[in-house]
Design a protein around this motif. Structure first.
Motif, short mmCIF file in Angstrom:
data_model
loop_
_atom_site.label_atom_id
_atom_site.label_comp_id
_atom_site.label_asym_id
_atom_site.label_seq_id
_atom_site.Cartn_x
_atom_site.Cartn_y
_atom_site.Cartn_z
N GLY A 90 0.78 -1.23 0.00
CA GLY A 90 0.00 0.00 0.00
C GLY A 90 0.81 1.27 0.00
O GLY A 90 0.31 2.33 -0.37
N TYR A 91 2.08 1.18 0.43
CA TYR A 91 2.91 2.39 0.45
C TYR A 91 3.33 2.82 -0.95
O TYR A 91 3.89 3.90 -1.14
N MET A 92 3.09 1.97 -1.96
CA MET A 92 3.44 2.32 -3.34
C MET A 92 2.27 3.06 -3.98
O MET A 92 1.21 2.49 -4.20
N SER A 93 2.49 4.32 -4.28
CA SER A 93 1.38 5.16 -4.71
C SER A 93 1.38 5.50 -6.18
O SER A 93 0.42 6.07 -6.69
N ASP A 94 2.45 5.16 -6.89
CA ASP A 94 2.47 5.53 -8.30
C ASP A 94 3.10 4.42 -9.15
O ASP A 94 3.67 3.46 -8.64
N THR A 95 2.96 4.59 -10.44
CA THR A 95 3.42 3.57 -11.38
C THR A 95 4.92 3.38 -11.31
O THR A 95 5.42 2.25 -11.41
N ASP A 96 5.65 4.46 -11.13
CA ASP A 96 7.11 4.35 -11.07
C ASP A 96 7.56 3.44 -9.94
O ASP A 96 8.46 2.62 -10.10
N GLN A 97 6.92 3.59 -8.78
CA GLN A 97 7.27 2.73 -7.65
C GLN A 97 6.94 1.28 -7.95
O GLN A 97 7.73 0.38 -7.66
N LEU A 98 5.79 1.04 -8.54
CA LEU A 98 5.38 -0.33 -8.84
C LEU A 98 6.29 -0.98 -9.87
O LEU A 98 6.46 -2.20 -9.88
#
Length: 329
Positions: free
Chosen positions: A140-148
């Motif tokens: 849940g701490y991943m908020s954007d596409t770049d992080q994913l």
């Protein structure tokens, strides 16, 4: 074999569940049974790792605690454990009694793992974990596409999005009654799928994905070796280890059943989850072989204490409450 499973939940510490890339760190896929130990039983040179036996006999947490005791206290407590294993109190421990103890240890490891993660996942306290609860607490701490899209496993080129997709697929298989939420038992299957009949296909599928770099549905000998001897290790030491040729021979002679130069899913399954291999039986037989001084095919307390290093290690071994925390056996 199969998996390591519990990888660090990056940035979130112990409060979250972790991605279930079970096989990501294992170099010993054959007969992979992480419920006995997260250690490799043999290194690539096929040298035996005694730490595997200690974790199989005691459990991972208790093996670490045992290492903090003095040798005298370690031996005393090992003697008490031997008394517990001897369930019929006839003064000797048979292979069946040893197998029962190892199975108990493995089951306890799974239950403790579930209990450790469960309070942080069952957010609404209803006794179930839904996919949304698991995903939000783990990723849940991943908020954007770049992080994913960041790489989670550099060796197998898996992004966090890949791990989310993999976990969701495994979640659906573990959800045995298909009610879109997991009980504690189902969550145990999710975390530790190797010994669960309905989960074995997912173990094979994940392993194929890990090793099949060109995604053609097969594992070549080069892909096989690359999994055992990754590029990061080659850069550090480019000289080919002696065991690599032996593994290539193993691949061609024993893994590749139809001799077409590659492993399909069926051949992969026969390798990593062989139907004729009982890991508990094998570990009990190994411990019995190592400690049976008089070769009567059973162990007495003196033999176990004499071979203290086989069961719990030879170092000074805060294990003090093990026998009292786990009296249920």
């Amino acid at each position: 074999m199969t998996m390591r499973l519990l990888l660090a939940a990056v940035l979130l510490g112990y409060c979250l569940a972790v991605p279930t890339n079970k096989h990501a760190s294992s170099k010993d896929r054959e007969h992979q049974q992480p419920d006995l130990s997260n250690q490799q039983h043999y290194n690539p040179e096929r040298e035996h790792n005694p730490e595997f036996d200690h974790e199989a006999f005691l459990g991972e947490e208790q093996a670490r605690e045992f290492d903090q005791l003095t040798p005298a206290e370690s031996r005393r407590r090992l003697g008490m454990i031997a008394d517990k294993i001897d369930t019929n109190k006839d003064g000797v421990i048979t292979k069946d009694e040893l197998k029962a103890w190892i199975a108990h240890t493995a089951k306890r490891y799974v239950l403790e793992d579930v209990d450790r993660q469960w309070p942080n996942l069952d957010i609404d306290g209803d006794g179930y974990v839904t996919w949304d609860e698991y995903r939000n607490r783990t990723y849940g701490y991943m908020s954007d596409t770049d992080q994913l899209n960041e790489i989670y496993d550099t060796h197998r080129r898996l992004s966090y999005q890949d791990m989310i997709n993999r976990d969701e697929r495994r979640f659906k298989v573990a959800d045995y009654d298909r009610n879109e939420k997991m009980t504690k038992d189902e969550f145990g299957d999710f975390l530790h799928p190797e010994d669960v009949t309905h989960m074995k296909d997912i173990v094979v599928e994940e392993t194929m994905e890990d090793m099949d770099k060109d995604h053609d549905g097969y594992i070549t000998v080069d892909e096989y070796i690359n999994d055992l001897w990754p590029e990061s290790e080659r850069k550090e030491n480019p000289e080919e280890p002696s065991w690599v040729q032996s593994e290539k021979d193993q691949f061609r002679e024993y893994r590749d059943k139809d001799k077409d130069g590659k492993l399909n899913k069926e051949e992969l399954a026969k390798w990593i989850i062989p139907q004729d291999y009982d890991h508990i039986e094998a570990e009990a037989a190994h411990l019995l072989y190592e400690a049976d001084t008089n070769k009567d095919k059973q162990l007495d307390k003196e033999e176990i204490l004499e071979h203290h290093d086989v069961f719990v290690g030879s170092q000074a071994t805060n294990y003090g409450d093990y026998l009292y925390k786990h009296d249920e056996f």
